[in-house]
Design a protein around this motif. Structure first.
Motif, short mmCIF file in Angstrom:
data_model
loop_
_atom_site.label_atom_id
_atom_site.label_comp_id
_atom_site.label_asym_id
_atom_site.label_seq_id
_atom_site.Cartn_x
_atom_site.Cartn_y
_atom_site.Cartn_z
N UNK A 184 6.02 0.25 -7.84
CA UNK A 184 6.78 1.27 -8.57
C UNK A 184 8.10 0.70 -9.08
N UNK A 185 8.80 -0.06 -8.24
CA UNK A 185 10.08 -0.66 -8.65
C UNK A 185 9.85 -1.69 -9.77
N UNK A 186 8.79 -2.49 -9.65
CA UNK A 186 8.48 -3.45 -10.71
C UNK A 186 8.17 -2.76 -12.03
N UNK A 234 3.61 -12.98 3.97
CA UNK A 234 2.64 -12.02 3.42
C UNK A 234 3.18 -11.35 2.16
N UNK A 235 4.45 -10.95 2.19
CA UNK A 235 5.04 -10.35 0.99
C UNK A 235 5.08 -11.35 -0.16
N UNK A 252 0.72 -12.99 -6.31
CA UNK A 252 -0.47 -12.44 -6.97
C UNK A 252 -0.06 -11.48 -8.08
N UNK A 253 0.88 -10.60 -7.78
CA UNK A 253 1.37 -9.64 -8.77
C UNK A 253 2.01 -10.38 -9.94
N UNK A 292 4.09 -2.30 -0.48
CA UNK A 292 3.41 -2.67 -1.72
C UNK A 292 3.52 -1.56 -2.76
N UNK A 293 3.24 -0.34 -2.37
CA UNK A 293 3.31 0.79 -3.31
C UNK A 293 4.72 0.97 -3.88
#
Length: 166
Positions: free
Chosen positions: A25-27, A89-90, A96-97, A20-21
């Motif tokens: 960062x990539x997004x 899950x991803x 959500x993101x 997730x972290x």
């Protein structure tokens, strides 16, 4: 980056939280990211098909352990993975993101009734997502035509639930 090799496939040795972290960062840096959530069937298919193995070796930014068999194999190799990180899950976390960011999303894959159910769920639960395309995985066209259709829709994110060999 720490990897665990299981029958020639290099799995990222990370927790879900670490993924997730890194993805956030990539997004934030607008980096294209190709994620493969590999289960034992994918590993076996790669071992039977050199072209598929080549893709798994060269193309993905991340390969997660989407199957308890992968986690157990890593433990047997005395290179334990911290946990199973599933595609589902991803996907739900990334949705959500995407909703939080008002992203343009394209979905491809699954059976027709499944993709329709996902479209309905997105409309109800992820109202800020702009769904710019959704199609099942049973298309018969050349993959290049499908890729052009997705590109024309200009999604910020595209999610594919396509099994091997697609």
């Amino acid at each position: 980056m720490s990897k665990v090799n299981i029958l020639g496939v290099d799995f990222d040795n990370k927790t879900f939280n670490q993924f997730q972290n890194e993805f956030i960062n990539r997004l934030n840096n607008h980096l294209s990211t190709f994620i493969v959530t590999a289960n034992p069937e994918i590993v076996m298919a790669a071992n039977e098909n050199p072209e598929f193995m080549k893709i798994l070796k060269n193309d993905p930014d991340y390969i997660t352990a989407d199957g308890i068999g992968i986690v157990k194999a890593a433990k047997m190799l005395k290179q334990p993975l911290p946990e199973r990180v599933t595609g589902y899950d991803l996907f739900t976390w990334l949705m959500d993101v995407a909703s939080d960011r008002g992203s343009r999303v394209y979905l491809i894959g699954a059976k027709p009734q499944v993709i329709h159910a996902v479209q309905s769920k997105i409309a109800k639960e992820y109202s800020n997502i702009n769904l710019v395309g959704a199609e099942d995985g049973y298309f018969t066209e050349d993959l290049e035509l499908v890729a052009r259709r997705i590109q024309k829709a200009q999604p910020d994110k595209d999610y594919a639930a396509l099994g091997f060999p697609k």
